[in-house]
Design a protein around this motif. Structure first.
Motif, PDB file in Angstrom:
ATOM      1  N   GLN A 285       0.515   1.749  -4.344  1.00  0.00           N
ATOM      2  CA  GLN A 285       1.546   0.979  -3.637  1.00  0.00           C
ATOM      3  C   GLN A 285       2.915   1.139  -4.300  1.00  0.00           C
ATOM      4  OE1 GLN A 285      -0.285  -2.900  -3.785  1.00  0.00           O
ATOM      5  NE2 GLN A 285      -0.979  -2.770  -1.652  1.00  0.00           N
ATOM      6  N   ILE A 286       2.943   1.066  -5.627  1.00  0.00           N
ATOM      7  CA  ILE A 286       4.223   1.206  -6.347  1.00  0.00           C
ATOM      8  C   ILE A 286       4.787   2.605  -6.152  1.00  0.00           C
ATOM      9  CG2 ILE A 286       5.259   1.224  -8.631  1.00  0.00           C
ATOM     10  CD1 ILE A 286       3.258  -0.969  -9.422  1.00  0.00           C
ATOM     11  N   ALA A 287       3.907   3.627  -6.243  1.00  0.00           N
ATOM     12  CA  ALA A 287       4.372   5.005  -6.043  1.00  0.00           C
ATOM     13  C   ALA A 287       4.912   5.189  -4.628  1.00  0.00           C
ATOM     14  CB  ALA A 287       3.237   5.985  -6.318  1.00  0.00           C
ATOM     15  N   GLY A 288       4.227   4.624  -3.621  1.00  0.00           N
ATOM     16  CA  GLY A 288       4.713   4.732  -2.252  1.00  0.00           C
ATOM     17  C   GLY A 288       6.061   4.051  -2.061  1.00  0.00           C
ATOM     18  N   ALA A 289       6.202   2.858  -2.644  1.00  0.00           N
ATOM     19  CA  ALA A 289       7.486   2.161  -2.541  1.00  0.00           C
ATOM     20  C   ALA A 289       8.592   2.942  -3.246  1.00  0.00           C
ATOM     21  CB  ALA A 289       7.355   0.759  -3.133  1.00  0.00           C
ATOM     22  N   GLY A 290       8.241   3.561  -4.392  1.00  0.00           N
ATOM     23  CA  GLY A 290       9.239   4.361  -5.109  1.00  0.00           C
ATOM     24  C   GLY A 290       9.674   5.572  -4.310  1.00  0.00           C
ATOM     25  N   ALA A 291       8.723   6.219  -3.613  1.00  0.00           N
ATOM     26  CA  ALA A 291       9.086   7.380  -2.796  1.00  0.00           C
ATOM     27  C   ALA A 291      10.041   6.980  -1.657  1.00  0.00           C
ATOM     28  CB  ALA A 291       7.823   8.025  -2.227  1.00  0.00           C
ATOM     29  N   ILE A 292       9.753   5.851  -1.022  1.00  0.00           N
ATOM     30  CA  ILE A 292      10.634   5.391   0.064  1.00  0.00           C
ATOM     31  C   ILE A 292      12.010   5.010  -0.479  1.00  0.00           C
ATOM     32  CG2 ILE A 292      10.940   3.582   1.790  1.00  0.00           C
ATOM     33  CD1 ILE A 292       7.907   3.572   2.162  1.00  0.00           C
ATOM     34  N   ALA A 293      12.029   4.412  -1.687  1.00  0.00           N
ATOM     35  CA  ALA A 293      13.314   4.053  -2.289  1.00  0.00           C
ATOM     36  C   ALA A 293      14.144   5.300  -2.595  1.00  0.00           C
ATOM     37  CB  ALA A 293      13.075   3.240  -3.566  1.00  0.00           C
ATOM     38  N   LEU A 294      13.489   6.387  -3.040  1.00  0.00           N
ATOM     39  CA  LEU A 294      14.223   7.621  -3.319  1.00  0.00           C
ATOM     40  C   LEU A 294      14.828   8.210  -2.046  1.00  0.00           C
ATOM     41  CD1 LEU A 294      11.871   9.378  -5.917  1.00  0.00           C
ATOM     42  CD2 LEU A 294      14.168   8.473  -6.321  1.00  0.00           C
ATOM     43  N   ALA A 295      14.184   7.968  -0.886  1.00  0.00           N
ATOM     44  CA  ALA A 295      14.735   8.475   0.364  1.00  0.00           C
ATOM     45  C   ALA A 295      16.075   7.830   0.697  1.00  0.00           C
ATOM     46  CB  ALA A 295      13.736   8.239   1.501  1.00  0.00           C
ATOM     47  N   LEU A 296      16.353   6.657   0.135  1.00  0.00           N
ATOM     48  CA  LEU A 296      17.614   5.960   0.401  1.00  0.00           C
ATOM     49  C   LEU A 296      18.757   6.465  -0.460  1.00  0.00           C
ATOM     50  CD1 LEU A 296      16.229   2.304   0.644  1.00  0.00           C
ATOM     51  CD2 LEU A 296      16.615   3.951   2.501  1.00  0.00           C
TER      52      LEU A 296
ATOM     53  N   SER B 236     -10.622  12.768  -6.924  1.00  0.00           N
ATOM     54  CA  SER B 236     -10.283  11.885  -5.807  1.00  0.00           C
ATOM     55  C   SER B 236     -10.638  10.442  -6.125  1.00  0.00           C
ATOM     56  CB  SER B 236     -11.016  12.347  -4.547  1.00  0.00           C
ATOM     57  OG  SER B 236     -10.783  11.455  -3.483  1.00  0.00           O
ATOM     58  N   ALA B 237     -11.840  10.232  -6.708  1.00  0.00           N
ATOM     59  CA  ALA B 237     -12.266   8.867  -7.022  1.00  0.00           C
ATOM     60  C   ALA B 237     -11.374   8.232  -8.083  1.00  0.00           C
ATOM     61  CB  ALA B 237     -13.722   8.879  -7.484  1.00  0.00           C
ATOM     62  N   GLN B 238     -10.973   9.007  -9.078  1.00  0.00           N
ATOM     63  CA  GLN B 238     -10.189   8.433 -10.170  1.00  0.00           C
ATOM     64  C   GLN B 238      -8.722   8.264  -9.806  1.00  0.00           C
ATOM     65  OE1 GLN B 238     -10.861  10.380 -13.898  1.00  0.00           O
ATOM     66  NE2 GLN B 238     -13.092  10.213 -13.767  1.00  0.00           N
ATOM     67  N   LEU B 239      -8.202   9.135  -8.953  1.00  0.00           N
ATOM     68  CA  LEU B 239      -6.804   8.987  -8.547  1.00  0.00           C
ATOM     69  C   LEU B 239      -6.594   7.796  -7.620  1.00  0.00           C
ATOM     70  CD1 LEU B 239      -5.739  12.700  -7.959  1.00  0.00           C
ATOM     71  CD2 LEU B 239      -4.931  11.169  -9.761  1.00  0.00           C
ATOM     72  N   THR B 240      -7.641   7.370  -6.931  1.00  0.00           N
ATOM     73  CA  THR B 240      -7.528   6.241  -6.007  1.00  0.00           C
ATOM     74  C   THR B 240      -8.154   4.968  -6.564  1.00  0.00           C
ATOM     75  OG1 THR B 240      -9.579   6.936  -4.909  1.00  0.00           O
ATOM     76  CG2 THR B 240      -7.497   7.754  -4.001  1.00  0.00           C
ATOM     77  N   GLN B 241      -8.380   4.907  -7.879  1.00  0.00           N
ATOM     78  CA  GLN B 241      -9.032   3.740  -8.435  1.00  0.00           C
ATOM     79  C   GLN B 241      -8.084   2.541  -8.566  1.00  0.00           C
ATOM     80  OE1 GLN B 241     -10.127   4.186 -12.594  1.00  0.00           O
ATOM     81  NE2 GLN B 241      -8.670   5.844 -12.844  1.00  0.00           N
ATOM     82  N   SER B 242      -6.768   2.795  -8.576  1.00  0.00           N
ATOM     83  CA  SER B 242      -5.800   1.699  -8.727  1.00  0.00           C
ATOM     84  C   SER B 242      -4.973   1.582  -7.448  1.00  0.00           C
ATOM     85  CB  SER B 242      -4.887   1.951  -9.934  1.00  0.00           C
ATOM     86  OG  SER B 242      -3.900   0.952 -10.009  1.00  0.00           O
ATOM     87  N   ARG B 243      -5.201   0.521  -6.680  1.00  0.00           N
ATOM     88  CA  ARG B 243      -4.441   0.295  -5.439  1.00  0.00           C
ATOM     89  C   ARG B 243      -2.993  -0.042  -5.760  1.00  0.00           C
ATOM     90  NH1 ARG B 243      -3.766  -4.090  -1.827  1.00  0.00           N
ATOM     91  NH2 ARG B 243      -4.833  -5.453  -3.311  1.00  0.00           N
ATOM     92  N   SER B 244      -2.773  -0.780  -6.826  1.00  0.00           N
ATOM     93  CA  SER B 244      -1.399  -1.158  -7.190  1.00  0.00           C
ATOM     94  C   SER B 244      -0.560   0.065  -7.537  1.00  0.00           C
ATOM     95  CB  SER B 244      -1.435  -2.125  -8.379  1.00  0.00           C
ATOM     96  OG  SER B 244      -2.148  -3.298  -8.054  1.00  0.00           O
ATOM     97  N   ALA B 245      -1.163   1.021  -8.247  1.00  0.00           N
ATOM     98  CA  ALA B 245      -0.418   2.226  -8.611  1.00  0.00           C
ATOM     99  C   ALA B 245       0.020   2.997  -7.377  1.00  0.00           C
ATOM    100  CB  ALA B 245      -1.285   3.111  -9.503  1.00  0.00           C
TER     101      ALA B 245
END
Length: 684
Positions: free
Chosen positions: A275-286, A264-273
């Protein structure tokens, strides 16, 4: 009944019961219970591997893996007996068969084959390879780890008990990975055996149904295929759980947290990663045709998590700024007492550059904790209670640099770069890093990145962490400066402690015969030659006898040494063998005749040319012994010993000087390995 004995006999009884499964028929109800035990045992073992912080915390896993595998094979045999004999093998097998088949035998077979492929091709094969590589690397790294433990023990960083515990951990780690290398073959064999048993059950069941019970091929297929698939799933699901547990345990590294917390600590160590993954998921919904709800929900969750990380980091930064402001405010209110404390000269001090303050982290193994362990070690070895060691940062030091001061004067300096370890060895060419010289023993080494520790150990190098380097350097300086560190107050406290146990020894000596200052001078003389002063009662008794005939410091020191003879010579023994370097009899007689008293004790008066040849002879002998890997002491007449020690103290030789009486005090076997001469330097 003594229930405390149940854990000891539970496993042996279980293994006996499993063996009985292979030969004794089992009713369907008991088989259901045993299948439940098998599934839950595999689930518990898998969860324990996830929560274990290091593999050795679950060192019994290889044995449990064998027992669990044997249990599943026993259940396979028992269920096959019921399937082929009665056409019914309990509710667990029937339930698994109905769920998997779902009205179609083909679906059931496909699901079962997929599980087998996942277990055998993916999980089991990977776990087997990881276990094999882990066992080989662990065995290759054992010599380096043992050398590091010995180095820490010799430097006083750990106690004998801690050294034994660490050696036991190293041996247990090697045993564990070696056992896992073999135990992983159980998982592979279990997968193959399960597949073969299913084929036997299916073919045998259809044959029995058609021949013995007169079923049509369709009815026989429906009846026995369902039972066969249910039996396979009931055994393959716990087998898959055990295969995953095997892969989990062999891929774990030693850590201070369980797997969930660390992941959990290591998967959340990069805020930018995130954010980009979240934006990519929303883009795939389109994308046309894509399901929008799952992608939007997951994308929003990732972006929300990234925002929470930002809030947490902002709060942490604010708390850090408040702490710095409070520190600055307190520094601005310096009182005269604060200034006097800063002016005070400390007996021992470690200064750290700004980038090394992380070494003082307040944990159980930080610099301060290791210094405390060193103080205990020095007290046990030399009888000297070290003063508290002050540790502070210094902006005057270059980056990655530390300095050790004794009474305000710098006695040593070294480097300890952040994020690196010191590798000592002869084959460091392939490792990155700048070539350096180890400050204590003068060995060649390199500061390499900490993540390359295993690579360095694979080359045969000894790896030492930054704290160990500093504490080893401090230990060396303390040994060399022990006489300076013994204060008058220390002598008073030591004398008071002796008075409690042996009052007559103290009352007879001081102040009746010599003062406390003279006692301090004697003890400093002993410490200057690395002679322990633990046995103070014996030292005081010897001083009381000698002080009645004379109180010159040299005579008092020699009297104390005579009383400590066996303890002095013990540190130079190899078993019962003491290697000695003699002085040529004619040269020794010349030295005795040339002895003259002075303010600093007796001195040997020789002409410069002969003195130079004597020192050269000693140096050649020392070099020859070093090449041969031997250690020895120089022995001479008791009256000559102090003068010879002072004569060699300023030279390059590091050979200790003992008198004949001291060398023979312990009853050791004497072996002469060299003779000091004043003619051309000759070494044996």
């Amino acid at each position: 009944m003594n229930f405390s004995a149940l854990p000891k006999i539970a496993v042996p009884l279980g293994v006996v019961g499993i063996i009985m499964l292979l030969v004794v028929p089992v009713p369907a109800a008991l088989l259901d219970f045993l299948f439940t035990v098998s599934i839950l045992l595999a689930l518990v073992i898998l969860l324990i591997t996830m929560f274990a912080k290091r593999p050795l915390d679950f060192s019994v896993f290889p044995s449990l893996l064998l027992v669990a595998t044997l249990l599943r094979l026993g259940l396979n045999v028992a269920s096959t007996r019921l399937v082929l004999g009665q056409g019914y093998a309990g509710e667990v097998i029937a339930a698994f068969g109905n769920i998997a088949v779902s009205g179609s035998l083909i679906i059931g077979f496909v699901i079962f084959l997929i599980l087998v492929v996942i277990q055998f091709v993916v999980v089991t094969k990977g776990a087997e390879r990881v276990a094999e590589v882990g066992a080989r690397f662990t065995l290759d790294a054992m010599p380096g780890k043992q050398m590091a433990i010995d180095a820490d023990l010799n430097a006083g960083l750990i106690t004998d008990a801690q050294a034994r515990e660490r050696r036991a951990d190293v041996a247990a780690e090697a045993d564990f990975y070696g056992a896992m290398d073999g135990a992983s073959k159980f998982v592979k064999g279990d997968a193959i055996a399960g597949l073969i048993i299913i084929i036997i059950n299916l073919v045998g069941g259809i044959g029995i149904g058609m021949i013995s019970q007169g079923m049509s091929i369709g009815d026989a297929m429906n009846t026995y295929a369902l039972l066969t698939i249910g039996d396979g799933l009931a055994t393959q699901i716990p087998a898959l759980l055990m295969a995953v547990a095997t892969g989990m345990i062999v891929t774990r590294s030693n850590a201070s947290e369980d797997m969930g917390s660390k992941a959990s600590a290591q998967l959340t160590q990069s805020r930018s990663a995130l954010q980009i993954a979240g934006a990519g998921a929303i883009a795939l919904a389109l994308v046309p045709g894509m399901p929008k709800l799952p992608f939007v929900l997951i994308g929003a969750l990732l972006i929300f998590t990234a925002a929470r990380i930002k809030v947490a980091r902002t709060r942490a930064d604010q708390q850090l700024e408040v702490a710095k402001a409070n520190e600055a405010a307190s520094a601005a209110k310096e009182t005269p007492e604060d200034l006097m404390e800063k002016m005070r000269v400390h007996a021992l001090e470690i200064q750290l550059s700004a980038d090394l303050v992380d070494l003082v982290n307040g944990g159980g193994d930080d610099l301060l904790a290791r210094v405390r362990a060193l103080r205990r070690r020095v007290a046990m070895d030399l009888g000297l209670v070290l003063p508290p060691v002050r540790t502070r940062d210094s902006v005057d030091l270059p980056p990655a640099t530390y300095a050790i001061k004794v009474a305000g004067v710098e006695a040593g300096r070294g480097t300890a770069p952040r994020g690196k370890i010191l590798a000592l060895g002869d084959h460091l060419e392939t490792l990155p890093g700048e070539q350096v010289m180890e400050p204590v023993f003068g060995l060649a080494g390199k500061w390499v990145p900490a993540e390359l520790r295993h690579n360095a150990e694979m080359t045969g190098a000894t790896t030492i962490d930054r704290v160990s380097v500093i504490v080893t350097h401090l230990s060396s300086i303390v040994q060399a400066q022990a006489a300076r560190l013994l204060t008058r107050e220390d002598v008073r406290l030591l004398t008071d402690s002796v008075r409690e146990l042996n009052p007559s020894a103290v009352e007879e000596l001081t102040p009746a015969l010599i003062s406390l200052a003279e006692v301090q001078r004697v003890l400093q003389g002993l410490l200057a030659e690395q002679v322990p002063i633990n046995d103070l009662a014996r030292i005081y008794e010897a001083l009381a006898l000698r002080a009645k005939t004379g109180t010159e410091p040299e005579g008092l020191i020699e009297a104390a040494r005579a009383a400590l003879g066996p303890a002095i010579v013990a540190k130079y023994l190899e078993g019962q063998l003491l290697r000695v370097v003699m002085i040529d009899p004619l040269l020794e007689q010349t030295m005795l005749e040339g002895m003259r008293p002075s303010e600093n004790g007796t001195q040997i008066m020789l002409d410069a040319q002969r003195l130079e040849k004597v020192l050269e002879s000693v140096k050649n002998i020392a070099n020859d012994l070093e090449r041969r890997g031997l250690s020895a002491v120089l022995v001479c007449a008791p009256a000559l010993r102090p003068a010879v020690h002072k004569l060699l103290g300023s030279g390059a030789s590091a050979i200790p000087v003992l008198s004949y009486q001291e060398a023979t005090a312990g009853g050791a076997t004497i072996e002469t390995v060299g003779v000091v001469r004043s003619a051309d330097a000759i070494s044996a």
